[in-house]
Design a protein around this motif. Structure first.
Motif, PDB file in Angstrom:
ATOM      1  N   MET A 162       0.428  -1.259  -0.116  1.00 28.95           N
ATOM      2  CA  MET A 162      -0.120  -0.211  -0.052  1.00 28.95           C
ATOM      3  C   MET A 162       1.206   1.254   0.163  1.00 28.95           C
ATOM      4  O   MET A 162       1.702   1.596   0.635  1.00 28.95           O
ATOM      5  CB  MET A 162      -0.603   0.148   0.955  1.00 28.95           C
ATOM      6  N   PHE A 163       0.033   2.649  -0.650  1.00 29.76           N
ATOM      7  CA  PHE A 163       1.537   3.656  -0.994  1.00 29.76           C
ATOM      8  C   PHE A 163       0.946   4.540  -0.123  1.00 29.76           C
ATOM      9  O   PHE A 163      -0.464   4.452  -1.362  1.00 29.76           O
ATOM     10  CB  PHE A 163       2.081   3.954  -2.439  1.00 29.76           C
ATOM     11  N   VAL A 164       0.918   5.637   0.072  1.00 30.31           N
ATOM     12  CA  VAL A 164      -0.488   6.542   0.301  1.00 30.31           C
ATOM     13  C   VAL A 164       1.004   8.232  -0.135  1.00 30.31           C
ATOM     14  O   VAL A 164       1.887   7.885   0.520  1.00 30.31           O
ATOM     15  CB  VAL A 164      -0.192   6.394   2.109  1.00 30.31           C
ATOM     16  N   GLY A 165       0.633   8.870  -0.135  1.00 27.07           N
ATOM     17  CA  GLY A 165       1.224   9.810  -1.565  1.00 27.07           C
ATOM     18  C   GLY A 165       0.798  11.100  -0.376  1.00 27.07           C
ATOM     19  O   GLY A 165      -0.700  11.443  -0.202  1.00 27.07           O
ATOM     20  N   TYR A 166       1.846  11.779   0.935  1.00 23.45           N
ATOM     21  CA  TYR A 166       1.743  12.936   1.337  1.00 23.45           C
ATOM     22  C   TYR A 166       1.376  14.521   1.241  1.00 23.45           C
ATOM     23  O   TYR A 166       2.800  14.120   0.059  1.00 23.45           O
ATOM     24  CB  TYR A 166       2.077  12.684   2.984  1.00 23.45           C
ATOM     25  N   LEU A 190      -3.033  12.258   1.022  1.00 20.72           N
ATOM     26  CA  LEU A 190      -3.689  12.839  -0.224  1.00 20.72           C
ATOM     27  C   LEU A 190      -4.346  12.016  -1.122  1.00 20.72           C
ATOM     28  O   LEU A 190      -4.822  12.192  -2.089  1.00 20.72           O
ATOM     29  CB  LEU A 190      -2.884  14.077  -1.244  1.00 20.72           C
ATOM     30  N   ALA A 191      -3.706  10.684  -1.483  1.00 23.59           N
ATOM     31  CA  ALA A 191      -3.573  10.206  -2.410  1.00 23.59           C
ATOM     32  C   ALA A 191      -3.081   8.282  -1.978  1.00 23.59           C
ATOM     33  O   ALA A 191      -2.249   8.053  -1.296  1.00 23.59           O
ATOM     34  CB  ALA A 191      -2.649  10.173  -3.865  1.00 23.59           C
ATOM     35  N   THR A 192      -3.554   7.877  -2.155  1.00 29.95           N
ATOM     36  CA  THR A 192      -3.473   6.230  -2.367  1.00 29.95           C
ATOM     37  C   THR A 192      -3.755   5.194  -2.898  1.00 29.95           C
ATOM     38  O   THR A 192      -4.035   5.045  -4.372  1.00 29.95           O
ATOM     39  CB  THR A 192      -4.357   5.265  -0.835  1.00 29.95           C
ATOM     40  N   SER A 193      -2.823   4.138  -2.978  1.00 28.71           N
ATOM     41  CA  SER A 193      -2.247   2.917  -4.093  1.00 28.71           C
ATOM     42  C   SER A 193      -1.800   2.021  -3.836  1.00 28.71           C
ATOM     43  O   SER A 193      -1.643   2.179  -2.473  1.00 28.71           O
ATOM     44  CB  SER A 193      -1.799   3.391  -5.447  1.00 28.71           C
ATOM     45  N   VAL A 194      -2.436   0.136  -4.530  1.00 34.66           N
ATOM     46  CA  VAL A 194      -2.317  -0.774  -3.395  1.00 34.66           C
ATOM     47  C   VAL A 194      -1.620  -1.575  -5.016  1.00 34.66           C
ATOM     48  O   VAL A 194      -1.837  -1.443  -6.035  1.00 34.66           O
ATOM     49  CB  VAL A 194      -3.495  -1.652  -2.665  1.00 34.66           C
ATOM     50  N   ALA A 195      -0.465  -2.064  -4.781  1.00 34.37           N
ATOM     51  CA  ALA A 195       0.243  -3.063  -5.324  1.00 34.37           C
ATOM     52  C   ALA A 195       0.562  -4.417  -5.116  1.00 34.37           C
ATOM     53  O   ALA A 195       0.960  -4.791  -3.671  1.00 34.37           O
ATOM     54  CB  ALA A 195       1.516  -2.639  -6.204  1.00 34.37           C
ATOM     55  N   HIS A 196       0.158  -5.042  -5.953  1.00 33.55           N
ATOM     56  CA  HIS A 196       0.019  -6.897  -5.045  1.00 33.55           C
ATOM     57  C   HIS A 196       0.574  -7.602  -6.830  1.00 33.55           C
ATOM     58  O   HIS A 196       0.257  -7.715  -7.852  1.00 33.55           O
ATOM     59  CB  HIS A 196      -1.091  -7.456  -4.481  1.00 33.55           C
ATOM     60  N   ASP A 197       1.065  -8.476  -6.367  1.00 34.78           N
ATOM     61  CA  ASP A 197       1.564  -9.848  -7.079  1.00 34.78           C
ATOM     62  C   ASP A 197       0.815 -10.904  -7.946  1.00 34.78           C
ATOM     63  O   ASP A 197      -0.230 -11.855  -6.135  1.00 34.78           O
ATOM     64  CB  ASP A 197       2.590 -10.846  -7.209  1.00 34.78           C
ATOM     65  N   ALA A 198       0.208 -11.124  -9.123  1.00 36.06           N
ATOM     66  CA  ALA A 198      -0.485 -12.001  -9.131  1.00 36.06           C
ATOM     67  C   ALA A 198      -0.094 -13.141 -10.430  1.00 36.06           C
ATOM     68  O   ALA A 198      -0.355 -12.130 -12.044  1.00 36.06           O
ATOM     69  CB  ALA A 198      -1.911 -11.908  -9.527  1.00 36.06           C
ATOM     70  N   VAL A 246      -2.974  -3.613  -9.904  1.00 40.61           N
ATOM     71  CA  VAL A 246      -2.296  -1.704  -9.599  1.00 40.61           C
ATOM     72  C   VAL A 246      -3.929  -1.806  -9.388  1.00 40.61           C
ATOM     73  O   VAL A 246      -4.963  -1.485  -9.663  1.00 40.61           O
ATOM     74  CB  VAL A 246      -2.165  -1.046 -10.244  1.00 40.61           C
ATOM     75  N   GLU A 247      -4.039  -1.666  -7.719  1.00 40.51           N
ATOM     76  CA  GLU A 247      -5.975  -1.114  -7.359  1.00 40.51           C
ATOM     77  C   GLU A 247      -5.673   0.155  -6.430  1.00 40.51           C
ATOM     78  O   GLU A 247      -4.872   0.405  -5.941  1.00 40.51           O
ATOM     79  CB  GLU A 247      -6.365  -2.313  -6.439  1.00 40.51           C
ATOM     80  N   ASN A 248      -6.691   0.267  -5.703  1.00 41.12           N
ATOM     81  CA  ASN A 248      -7.155   1.474  -5.214  1.00 41.12           C
ATOM     82  C   ASN A 248      -6.574   3.035  -5.608  1.00 41.12           C
ATOM     83  O   ASN A 248      -6.497   3.039  -4.180  1.00 41.12           O
ATOM     84  CB  ASN A 248      -7.463   1.274  -3.774  1.00 41.12           C
ATOM     85  N   VAL A 249      -6.277   2.716  -6.517  1.00 45.39           N
ATOM     86  CA  VAL A 249      -5.695   4.160  -6.492  1.00 45.39           C
ATOM     87  C   VAL A 249      -7.088   5.636  -6.344  1.00 45.39           C
ATOM     88  O   VAL A 249      -8.215   5.438  -7.173  1.00 45.39           O
ATOM     89  CB  VAL A 249      -5.537   4.813  -8.398  1.00 45.39           C
ATOM     90  N   ALA A 250      -6.494   6.363  -5.505  1.00 49.77           N
ATOM     91  CA  ALA A 250      -7.543   7.624  -4.792  1.00 49.77           C
ATOM     92  C   ALA A 250      -6.226   8.766  -4.533  1.00 49.77           C
ATOM     93  O   ALA A 250      -5.868   8.927  -4.262  1.00 49.77           O
ATOM     94  CB  ALA A 250      -8.850   6.926  -3.779  1.00 49.77           C
ATOM     95  N   VAL A 251      -7.229  10.123  -5.003  1.00 41.14           N
ATOM     96  CA  VAL A 251      -6.499  11.161  -4.779  1.00 41.14           C
ATOM     97  C   VAL A 251      -7.668  11.905  -4.300  1.00 41.14           C
ATOM     98  O   VAL A 251      -9.258  11.740  -4.979  1.00 41.14           O
ATOM     99  CB  VAL A 251      -6.353  11.987  -6.607  1.00 41.14           C
ATOM    100  N   LEU A 252      -7.471  12.309  -3.192  1.00 43.69           N
ATOM    101  CA  LEU A 252      -8.842  13.837  -3.141  1.00 43.69           C
ATOM    102  C   LEU A 252      -8.830  14.904  -4.290  1.00 43.69           C
ATOM    103  O   LEU A 252      -8.146  14.657  -4.424  1.00 43.69           O
ATOM    104  CB  LEU A 252      -8.179  14.324  -0.987  1.00 43.69           C
ATOM    105  N   PRO A 253      -9.685  14.838  -3.678  1.00 44.88           N
ATOM    106  CA  PRO A 253     -10.705  15.909  -5.001  1.00 44.88           C
ATOM    107  C   PRO A 253      -9.437  16.795  -5.210  1.00 44.88           C
ATOM    108  O   PRO A 253      -9.351  17.505  -5.595  1.00 44.88           O
ATOM    109  CB  PRO A 253     -12.515  16.303  -4.770  1.00 44.88           C
ATOM    110  N   ALA A 254      -9.160  17.356  -3.501  1.00 42.08           N
ATOM    111  CA  ALA A 254      -8.819  19.102  -3.403  1.00 42.08           C
ATOM    112  C   ALA A 254      -6.844  19.014  -4.280  1.00 42.08           C
ATOM    113  O   ALA A 254      -6.545  19.816  -4.597  1.00 42.08           O
ATOM    114  CB  ALA A 254      -8.770  19.619  -2.002  1.00 42.08           C
ATOM    115  N   ALA A 255      -6.880  17.273  -4.551  1.00 36.90           N
ATOM    116  CA  ALA A 255      -5.063  17.423  -4.660  1.00 36.90           C
ATOM    117  C   ALA A 255      -5.161  16.871  -5.940  1.00 36.90           C
ATOM    118  O   ALA A 255      -4.180  16.223  -6.299  1.00 36.90           O
ATOM    119  CB  ALA A 255      -4.424  16.296  -3.979  1.00 36.90           C
ATOM    120  N   THR A 270       0.651   6.360  -8.684  1.00 37.09           N
ATOM    121  CA  THR A 270       0.127   4.907  -9.302  1.00 37.09           C
ATOM    122  C   THR A 270       1.594   4.188  -9.813  1.00 37.09           C
ATOM    123  O   THR A 270       1.867   2.837  -9.880  1.00 37.09           O
ATOM    124  CB  THR A 270      -0.924   6.134 -10.647  1.00 37.09           C
ATOM    125  N   TRP A 271       2.205   5.773 -10.011  1.00 38.88           N
ATOM    126  CA  TRP A 271       3.461   5.326 -10.531  1.00 38.88           C
ATOM    127  C   TRP A 271       4.802   4.431  -9.353  1.00 38.88           C
ATOM    128  O   TRP A 271       5.221   3.306  -9.645  1.00 38.88           O
ATOM    129  CB  TRP A 271       4.766   5.810 -11.333  1.00 38.88           C
TER     130      TRP A 271
END
Length: 85
Positions: free
Chosen positions: A1-5, A11-19, A25-34, A44-45
């Protein structure tokens, strides 16, 4: 899990897992203000590079699609999902 500050504000999150040899890459989210300031691309990167030795895939919303295309993702197909409350 990654969190951007921004400072100490998340301000932002993403998750990566191996399959099966693929980085998912999942759960990419950014607060509207950001949005529009590169946070989505950066987070995402971070997830995309989790395993640089294998390809990565994600399912994108319409809003996120331009960001993912700029990062080199290619659109394979479009899905429409309907949910009933």
């Amino acid at each position: 899990m990654f969190v951007g500050y921004d400072g100490d504000v998340p301000l932002a999150t993403s998750v990566a897992h191996d399959a099966a040899g693929l980085t998912v890459v999942e759960n990419v989210a950014v607060l509207p203000a950001a949005r529009g300031r590169g946070a989505g691309a950066a987070i995402t990167w971070a997830a995309t590079g989790h395993r640089p030795d294998q390809p990565a895939a994600l399912i994108a919303s319409d809003d996120g699609q331009p960001v993912y295309q700029r990062l080199g993702y290619l659109r394979v197909e479009r899905w429409t999902v309907w949910v009933r409350a």
